[in-house]
Design a protein around this motif. Structure first.
Motif, PDB file in Angstrom:
ATOM      1  N   ARG A  65      65.315  35.469 -27.465  1.00  0.00           N
ATOM      2  CA  ARG A  65      66.240  36.459 -27.991  1.00  0.00           C
ATOM      3  C   ARG A  65      66.896  37.263 -26.867  1.00  0.00           C
ATOM      4  O   ARG A  65      68.000  37.782 -27.025  1.00  0.00           O
ATOM      5  CB  ARG A  65      65.442  37.401 -28.882  1.00  0.00           C
ATOM      6  CG  ARG A  65      66.285  38.202 -29.823  1.00  0.00           C
ATOM      7  CD  ARG A  65      65.395  39.015 -30.690  1.00  0.00           C
ATOM      8  NE  ARG A  65      65.270  38.364 -31.990  1.00  0.00           N
ATOM      9  CZ  ARG A  65      65.408  39.050 -33.142  1.00  0.00           C
ATOM     10  NH1 ARG A  65      65.606  40.339 -33.116  1.00  0.00           N
ATOM     11  NH2 ARG A  65      65.307  38.435 -34.273  1.00  0.00           N
ATOM     12  N   GLU A  66      66.186  37.349 -25.749  1.00  0.00           N
ATOM     13  CA  GLU A  66      66.688  38.166 -24.643  1.00  0.00           C
ATOM     14  C   GLU A  66      68.078  37.708 -24.193  1.00  0.00           C
ATOM     15  O   GLU A  66      68.898  38.526 -23.775  1.00  0.00           O
ATOM     16  CB  GLU A  66      65.724  38.103 -23.449  1.00  0.00           C
ATOM     17  CG  GLU A  66      64.457  38.919 -23.638  1.00  0.00           C
ATOM     18  CD  GLU A  66      63.516  38.335 -24.699  1.00  0.00           C
ATOM     19  OE1 GLU A  66      63.656  37.127 -25.026  1.00  0.00           O
ATOM     20  OE2 GLU A  66      62.675  39.073 -25.228  1.00  0.00           O
ATOM     21  N   LEU A  67      68.291  36.395 -24.270  1.00  0.00           N
ATOM     22  CA  LEU A  67      69.589  35.873 -23.835  1.00  0.00           C
ATOM     23  C   LEU A  67      70.715  36.522 -24.620  1.00  0.00           C
ATOM     24  O   LEU A  67      71.727  36.937 -24.078  1.00  0.00           O
ATOM     25  CB  LEU A  67      69.642  34.369 -24.042  1.00  0.00           C
ATOM     26  CG  LEU A  67      68.868  33.522 -23.047  1.00  0.00           C
ATOM     27  CD1 LEU A  67      68.955  32.061 -23.443  1.00  0.00           C
ATOM     28  CD2 LEU A  67      69.420  33.735 -21.650  1.00  0.00           C
ATOM     29  N   GLU A  68      70.504  36.579 -25.936  1.00  0.00           N
ATOM     30  CA  GLU A  68      71.552  37.138 -26.782  1.00  0.00           C
ATOM     31  C   GLU A  68      71.710  38.618 -26.506  1.00  0.00           C
ATOM     32  O   GLU A  68      72.818  39.148 -26.470  1.00  0.00           O
ATOM     33  CB  GLU A  68      71.192  36.951 -28.250  1.00  0.00           C
ATOM     34  CG  GLU A  68      71.200  35.505 -28.659  1.00  0.00           C
ATOM     35  CD  GLU A  68      70.467  35.312 -29.962  1.00  0.00           C
ATOM     36  OE1 GLU A  68      70.785  36.037 -30.918  1.00  0.00           O
ATOM     37  OE2 GLU A  68      69.555  34.469 -30.014  1.00  0.00           O
ATOM     38  N   GLU A  69      70.584  39.297 -26.300  1.00  0.00           N
ATOM     39  CA  GLU A  69      70.655  40.728 -26.060  1.00  0.00           C
ATOM     40  C   GLU A  69      71.422  41.011 -24.792  1.00  0.00           C
ATOM     41  O   GLU A  69      72.258  41.901 -24.733  1.00  0.00           O
ATOM     42  CB  GLU A  69      69.244  41.313 -25.988  1.00  0.00           C
ATOM     43  CG  GLU A  69      68.685  41.496 -27.374  1.00  0.00           C
ATOM     44  CD  GLU A  69      67.169  41.512 -27.389  1.00  0.00           C
ATOM     45  OE1 GLU A  69      66.561  41.510 -26.298  1.00  0.00           O
ATOM     46  OE2 GLU A  69      66.609  41.501 -28.503  1.00  0.00           O
ATOM     47  N   ALA A 104      73.716  39.240 -23.519  1.00  0.00           N
ATOM     48  CA  ALA A 104      75.129  39.017 -23.761  1.00  0.00           C
ATOM     49  C   ALA A 104      75.724  40.182 -24.536  1.00  0.00           C
ATOM     50  O   ALA A 104      76.848  40.620 -24.270  1.00  0.00           O
ATOM     51  CB  ALA A 104      75.334  37.715 -24.529  1.00  0.00           C
ATOM     52  N   ALA A 105      74.927  40.710 -25.481  1.00  0.00           N
ATOM     53  CA  ALA A 105      75.415  41.827 -26.273  1.00  0.00           C
ATOM     54  C   ALA A 105      75.663  43.029 -25.386  1.00  0.00           C
ATOM     55  O   ALA A 105      76.646  43.763 -25.531  1.00  0.00           O
ATOM     56  CB  ALA A 105      74.407  42.160 -27.368  1.00  0.00           C
ATOM     57  N   ASP A 152      76.465  42.891 -22.339  1.00  0.00           N
ATOM     58  CA  ASP A 152      77.686  42.585 -21.599  1.00  0.00           C
ATOM     59  C   ASP A 152      78.932  42.807 -22.431  1.00  0.00           C
ATOM     60  O   ASP A 152      80.046  42.609 -21.949  1.00  0.00           O
ATOM     61  CB  ASP A 152      77.690  41.115 -21.133  1.00  0.00           C
ATOM     62  CG  ASP A 152      76.690  40.902 -20.012  1.00  0.00           C
ATOM     63  OD1 ASP A 152      76.157  41.913 -19.526  1.00  0.00           O
ATOM     64  OD2 ASP A 152      76.436  39.743 -19.654  1.00  0.00           O
ATOM     65  N   ARG A 186      79.558  39.131 -31.787  1.00  0.00           N
ATOM     66  CA  ARG A 186      78.574  38.286 -32.449  1.00  0.00           C
ATOM     67  C   ARG A 186      78.999  36.824 -32.430  1.00  0.00           C
ATOM     68  O   ARG A 186      78.221  35.928 -32.100  1.00  0.00           O
ATOM     69  CB  ARG A 186      78.384  38.757 -33.894  1.00  0.00           C
ATOM     70  CG  ARG A 186      77.564  37.811 -34.745  1.00  0.00           C
ATOM     71  CD  ARG A 186      76.248  38.382 -35.142  1.00  0.00           C
ATOM     72  NE  ARG A 186      76.437  39.650 -35.812  1.00  0.00           N
ATOM     73  CZ  ARG A 186      76.783  39.750 -37.103  1.00  0.00           C
ATOM     74  NH1 ARG A 186      76.985  38.690 -37.812  1.00  0.00           N
ATOM     75  NH2 ARG A 186      76.909  40.916 -37.653  1.00  0.00           N
ATOM     76  N   ARG A 217      81.053  35.337 -30.468  1.00  0.00           N
ATOM     77  CA  ARG A 217      80.992  34.819 -29.101  1.00  0.00           C
ATOM     78  C   ARG A 217      79.566  34.407 -28.756  1.00  0.00           C
ATOM     79  O   ARG A 217      79.322  33.336 -28.222  1.00  0.00           O
ATOM     80  CB  ARG A 217      81.442  35.903 -28.104  1.00  0.00           C
ATOM     81  CG  ARG A 217      82.900  35.843 -27.727  1.00  0.00           C
ATOM     82  CD  ARG A 217      83.215  34.658 -26.828  1.00  0.00           C
ATOM     83  NE  ARG A 217      82.603  34.699 -25.510  1.00  0.00           N
ATOM     84  CZ  ARG A 217      83.006  35.523 -24.536  1.00  0.00           C
ATOM     85  NH1 ARG A 217      83.982  36.376 -24.732  1.00  0.00           N
ATOM     86  NH2 ARG A 217      82.426  35.484 -23.352  1.00  0.00           N
ATOM     87  N   LEU A 222      77.142  33.638 -30.713  1.00  0.00           N
ATOM     88  CA  LEU A 222      76.746  32.445 -31.464  1.00  0.00           C
ATOM     89  C   LEU A 222      77.322  31.182 -30.828  1.00  0.00           C
ATOM     90  O   LEU A 222      76.617  30.226 -30.545  1.00  0.00           O
ATOM     91  CB  LEU A 222      77.290  32.539 -32.891  1.00  0.00           C
ATOM     92  CG  LEU A 222      76.344  32.997 -33.979  1.00  0.00           C
ATOM     93  CD1 LEU A 222      77.005  32.835 -35.329  1.00  0.00           C
ATOM     94  CD2 LEU A 222      75.072  32.182 -33.924  1.00  0.00           C
ATOM     95  N   VAL A 223      78.629  31.247 -30.623  1.00  0.00           N
ATOM     96  CA  VAL A 223      79.317  30.036 -30.200  1.00  0.00           C
ATOM     97  C   VAL A 223      78.995  29.662 -28.769  1.00  0.00           C
ATOM     98  O   VAL A 223      78.812  28.499 -28.437  1.00  0.00           O
ATOM     99  CB  VAL A 223      80.839  30.205 -30.409  1.00  0.00           C
ATOM    100  CG1 VAL A 223      81.603  29.061 -29.776  1.00  0.00           C
ATOM    101  CG2 VAL A 223      81.139  30.305 -31.887  1.00  0.00           C
ATOM    102  N   SER A 224      78.897  30.666 -27.899  1.00  0.00           N
ATOM    103  CA  SER A 224      78.756  30.294 -26.493  1.00  0.00           C
ATOM    104  C   SER A 224      77.317  30.321 -25.999  1.00  0.00           C
ATOM    105  O   SER A 224      77.025  29.791 -24.942  1.00  0.00           O
ATOM    106  CB  SER A 224      79.646  31.176 -25.625  1.00  0.00           C
ATOM    107  OG  SER A 224      79.266  32.513 -25.811  1.00  0.00           O
TER     108      SER A 224
END
Lengths: 280, 441, 309
Positions: A169-173, A175-176, A178, A182, A184, A186-188
């Motif tokens: 989950r850290e990856l998404e966080e 990015a958030a 940055d 949402r 973006r 998801l897709v990237s």
């Protein structure tokens, strides 16, 4: 590896057992293949020789020349491809949503996976037939595709949720933080990491649609629209002389696509099935 | 590190997603147009020509060809009413028609057999054809056969072809055993059984008889022994299984288990499986539907000299007339045009063409004459056509619940009796009680 | 599966995350495109199907369907053929499930040994899984064919007759079909068990071996208990799948001879689509669900209880 020393006698026993398994599993397949290459006469004489005396491609020619078989193959392919794409496209975001968000839909969905396994298709198929009739989707490949998507989705979700959960989950966080939106994220980030799961889901959906029989039997009546398994099943019962050779050849051809795809996913399908079976 | 790298690599991803969606849409659209095309055909446009779908069950190559030729000829003559040939199959036709009628997708012109159509007629799915068929056509059909397609004073179908059961024999094996091929129009059961016993020996059985689906054979050929089974019509049909009804099953049973002149394995097989054994010289004789003559002419090895024996006769040579039929779906928007096509199909020359492909007896006597001239009685035709006069309506055809009784009760019961699992009394009980439960429930 | 993620307490500092973690509604745009079709084309028909079992729905032009309450079930009680078919279904499902498990367990243990040529068995065991069930049935019809198939020859060489039509004979049809069922379903059971075996910590085995436990003892006291969740899951699923088998039997025997292989799904299918009694067929479906769920509850309770103790 097993532990301890294994005696020679035990080893011999193990190999004998393995041989028996290989024979049991493999012989019917070899028989199908051999039959496909035997001439009509050889089969009619009932000479149960294993290898074809004079291997011939005649049966494959006969099978392909039957227009209905080719047409059915084309129908099967279209339905399978369309339902694969739709299943995957719908399952990806949904699996993400179910894995990452707390919602009552999550236990509901997982419950449905189980329920849908227990209920016999016969209970669903009559009303489904009547519902599809209202949408003018009976005897229609679009209708069949929708049915396949709907009945593959629960299992596809089950498999995919496991894959989503493994994405940190850290990856998404990060990015958030940055400032990524949402969609973006998801897709990237999520979808690319999901790729192995998506491949497995897609191939599973393809095989499920390609092999399916009962829904097609009830929902498709026009001979021009039937799928491959239906045509094959009617080939068997055909009155008059059944051409076993052509039947075997056609069956062989019909198996090849799912066999290839299956080879590609088997590892993942196993882990998907297991992560569900063991932990779910 | 690796992950950040991946992230940058997948900048192009949204495009891929969009592309996937587009492909899905295209594929679906492809299916959709494929679907709607055909639908448009069957509806028929307001101004354009009427289109009819004709679902044929022809399965032997010459018959398929003959049926298609008839369709082509009709289409050439009738630019306003175009008929589309749709290939169905005998094995799945029952389930298929139930779903087609229920789903409103039934073809306009439907081929099947009279005994099974009774049920659909009573469910209201079939158009009444009385008055739609020309005098020329109906007058050529014997009264008894016309009766078989009449339900509640409505003609629910046009009878096309009739099947009879024929004994095919391997002349070489008969001669070896010193059995002479009988002359005359009929052949008595006693002589048939004696011939079977005489030709049995070594690896050869006198008779191979594919009775995997025994009911139709028992009810039809049973009429040789005056077996009637049923009485009454519609829902008020009663069953009576007595001496006459049991005569045929008992004879077959005796041949298989007492004389051992009938291969018991063949009883569990289909007619065509047994035909394979006959071609291999495993059987001196085989009892088959007449249509198997086509398979014989087609694939008998050169050294096999086969002959169609005269019709079997006990108390009579009667067999059930359970004609193949052509019906019109009540929901078809073009009942009149569909009936006109059926009338055309029934013309002597057309019907004869189809009959010749299938080695079946045309229901119209005019057509039978054409067949007789065309074939000069060769390849078993003289026997087969001679059988026409013995075919009469059997009571089971008016029993609404006959199809279910046949599947669930009669077929298993006959199979078990012929497998020597139950005796004749039990057979009679099962058939009787089974009928009561099927028709009562 | 993802329990760790669910139970993790939301970190108060990170505003966006709390929003996402708590707000189930935010997930709806992601979920609904998938769930709405499922609701319309599978949940709804299922509910209607259950309801249909309480009506007299049947084929016919302009038929009016009436609610008949429990009438269908009363009729079913007297419908001997249905119960015969249900018994056949039980024999079939229990034997196939058990044999699948037993044979798959043996093969999984062998494959776990890393024997030479193990790969061959592994690949072979996957093929039946990938084949369309219709093709599986066709393959075995070729095997059993009384004129052409090799099975009769094999039986003859073993001195076991060899002149029967195995799928057409009353006493052999169901066993012959069961063999096909096992063949078709054994692969996925094997793979599941094999994966389970590979998940067992080898050090337990080693410790037990040092303590002098023999192969059999280690199997009974280490392998089996460790595998229990996999075994219970896969046998339960197999049982459900087996009792609901349709396509394999439809093509292999179509219920014959004399209804000896008439599995309940095929029976219900015939009731609906040959005789047009939709209501009765749905009632059969309902009865089957009740009985299957009952059997499963019984099985799961007896299997899972010892694990909790």
């Amino acid at each position: 590896m097993s532990v301890g020393t294994v005696t020679t006698r035990a080893r011999v026993g193990q190999y004998a057992a393995l041989l028996a398994y290989v024979a049991f599993l493999g012989f019917p397949l070899l028989w199908l293949v051999a039959t496909a290459f035997k001439s009509t006469q050889e089969i009619a004489l009932g000479a149960s020789g294993f290898l074809p005396e004079a291997p011939t491609l005649q049966n494959f020619g006969d099978a392909i020349r039957r227009a209905d078989l080719v047409e059915a193959g084309w129908n099967s392919l279209r339905v399978a491809v369309a339902s694969t794409i739709l299943t995957t496209a719908l399952a990806m975001p949904a699996a993400y949503g179910l894995a990452r968000f707390k919602t009552f839909l999550r236990p509901v969905t997982l419950g449905w996976v189980l329920v849908s396994q227990v209920f016999p298709t016969i209970l669903i198929i009559v009303p489904l037939f009547l519902i599809l009739k209202q949408f003018d989707l009976v005897n229609n490949l679009v209708g069949l595709t929708i049915v396949y998507v709907v009945f593959t989705l629960p299992f596809a979700l089950w498999m995919l949720i496991g894959f989503v959960a493994n994405i940190p989950r850290e990856l998404e966080e990060a990015a958030a933080v940055d400032g990524a939106g949402r969609l973006r994220i998801l897709v990237s980030i999520v979808f690319p990491l999901l790729r192995p799961g998506v491949v497995a889901t897609a191939l599973f959906a393809f095989i499920a649609a390609w092999n399916e029989f009962l829904f097609a039997l009830v929902l498709i009546q026009d001979p021009a629209k039937v799928t491959l398994p239906l045509t094959l099943s009617r080939f068997v019962g055909a009155e008059g002389q059944v051409q076993l050779g052509a039947l075997a050849a056609a069956s062989l051809l019909a198996t090849i696509p799912s066999l290839i795809f299956f080879g590609l996913i088997q590892g993942r399908l196993t882990s998907g099935l297991l992560s569900g079976a063991v932990k779910g | 590190m690796r992950l950040t790298h991946r992230r940058s690599q997948h900048r192009g991803r949204p495009a891929a997603v969009v592309a996937t969606g587009a492909v899905a849409a295209l594929v679906l659209a492809g299916c959709a147009t494929a679907g709607s095309d055909d639908d448009a055909d069957s509806e028929g446009g307001g101004d354009g020509p009427v289109s009819l779908r004709y679902q044929s069950l022809a399965f032997q190559e010459p018959t398929i060809q003959a049926s298609q030729e008839i369709v082509d000829a009709w289409n050439a003559d009738n630019p306003d009413v175009q008929v589309e040939y749709v290939q169905g199959s005998w094995d799945s036709v029952q389930d298929q028609l139930v779903t087609q009628f229920q789903g409103g997708t039934a073809p306009d012109v439907i081929q099947y057999e009279s005994a099974a159509m009774t049920q659909f007629a009573e469910q209201g799915y079939l158009a009444d054809l009385s008055g739609s068929l020309s005098e020329e056509v109906t007058s050529a059909v014997p009264e008894g056969v016309l009766d078989a397609v009449t339900v509640d004073d409505q003609v629910i179908a046009a009878p096309t072809l009739l099947q009879s059961y024929v004994v095919f024999a391997n002349r070489g094996l008969l001669e070896e055993a010193g059995v002479e091929v009988p002359e005359g129009e009929t052949w008595s059961w006693d002589e048939f059984q004696a011939a079977a016993a005489a030709t049995t020996g070594g690896d050869t059985f006198g008779v191979g008889w594919g009775l995997a689906e025994p009911t139709a054979t028992m009810l039809s050929l049973g009429m040789n022994f005056d077996a009637t089974y049923f009485e009454g019509t519609g829902e008020d049909v009663t069953i009576d299984v007595g001496e006459e009804e049991l005569a045929l099953p008992e004879r077959i049973h005796a041949m298989a288990y007492d004389d051992r002149s009938l291969d018991p394995v063949s009883i569990t097989q289909s007619g065509s499986d047994v035909m394979t054994g006959f071609l291999k010289g495993k059987y001196a004789m085989t009892v088959q539907g007449s249509y198997q003559a086509q398979a014989l002419t087609e694939s008998a090895p050169a050294d096999l000299d086969w002959v169609a024996m005269p019709l079997l006769e006990a108390d009579s040579a009667a067999q059930a007339a359970n004609p193949q039929t052509l019906s019109v779906a009540a929901e078809s928007p073009h009942v009149e045009e569909a009936a006109a096509f059926i009338d055309y199909f029934m013309q002597a020359d057309n019907l004869a063409k189809v009959a010749e492909g299938d080695w079946l007896i045309p229901a119209s006597s005019d057509a039978a004459e054409v067949v007789s001239t065309d074939t000069e009685g060769a390849n078993g035709w003289s026997t087969i056509l001679a059988g026409g006069q013995y075919l009469t309506k059997a009571p089971f055809q008016s029993a609404t619940n006959y199809p279910q009784w046949k599947d669930q009760i009669a077929t298993p019961a006959f199979q078990r009796y012929l497998a020597d699992e139950i005796d004749a009394d039990q057979l009679a009980t099962e058939l009787t009680e089974g009928w009561e439960s099927v028709s009562g429930g | 599966m993802t329990a760790d993620l669910e139970t993790r307490p939301p970190a108060p500092v990170e505003a966006p995350r709390t929003r996402r973690g708590a707000g189930g509604r935010d997930a709806w745009p992601l979920l609904l495109p998938a769930l709405i079709p499922v609701a319309i084309f599978s949940v709804l028909p299922l509910l209607q199907g259950i309801y249909l079992g309480f009506t007299d729905s049947r084929a016919g032009l302009n038929q009016v369907t009436r609610f008949t309450g429990l009438e269908n079930y009363g009729d079913l009680l007297d419908y001997d053929l249905f119960w015969t078919s249900f018994r056949i279904g039980l024999v079939w499902a229990v034997s196939v499930t058990f044999l699948q498990f037993a044979t798959a367990m043996g093969l999984a243990l062998l494959l776990h040994q890393n024997l030479r040529f193990g790969w061959l068995a592994r690949i072979l065991s996957l093929v039946p899984w990938a084949m369309p069930p219709v093709v599986v049935a066709i393959t075995w019809r070729l095997m059993y064919d009384p004129n052409y198939g090799p099975v009769n020859g094999l039986l003859a060489s073993l001195g076991l007759g060899g002149d029967t039509n195995l799928l057409g004979d009353f006493s052999t049809a169901l066993p012959a079909a069961i063999v096909v069922g096992v063949w078709a379903g054994m692969p996925q059971t094997t793979i599941a068990l094999l994966a389970g075996l590979q998940g067992i910590d080898e050090s337990i085995h080693e410790a037990a071996a040092i303590d002098g436990a023999g192969v059999w003892r280690r199997f009974r006291h280490i392998t089996l208990p460790q595998l229990r969740p996999v075994i219970v899951a896969i046998t339960s699923l197999n049982f459900i799948w087996n009792i609901n088998t349709f396509d394999l039997i439809y093509v292999l025997t179509n219920g014959g001879p004399g209804g000896r292989t008439m599995l309940p799904m095929l029976f219900a299918y015939n009731e609906a689509f040959r005789y047009g009694n939709f209501g009765v067929a749905a009632a059969m479906g309902n009865v089957m669900v009740l009985l299957i769920v009952g059997a499963l509850v019984f099985y799961l309770r007896s299997r899972l209880k010892p694990a909790e103790e």
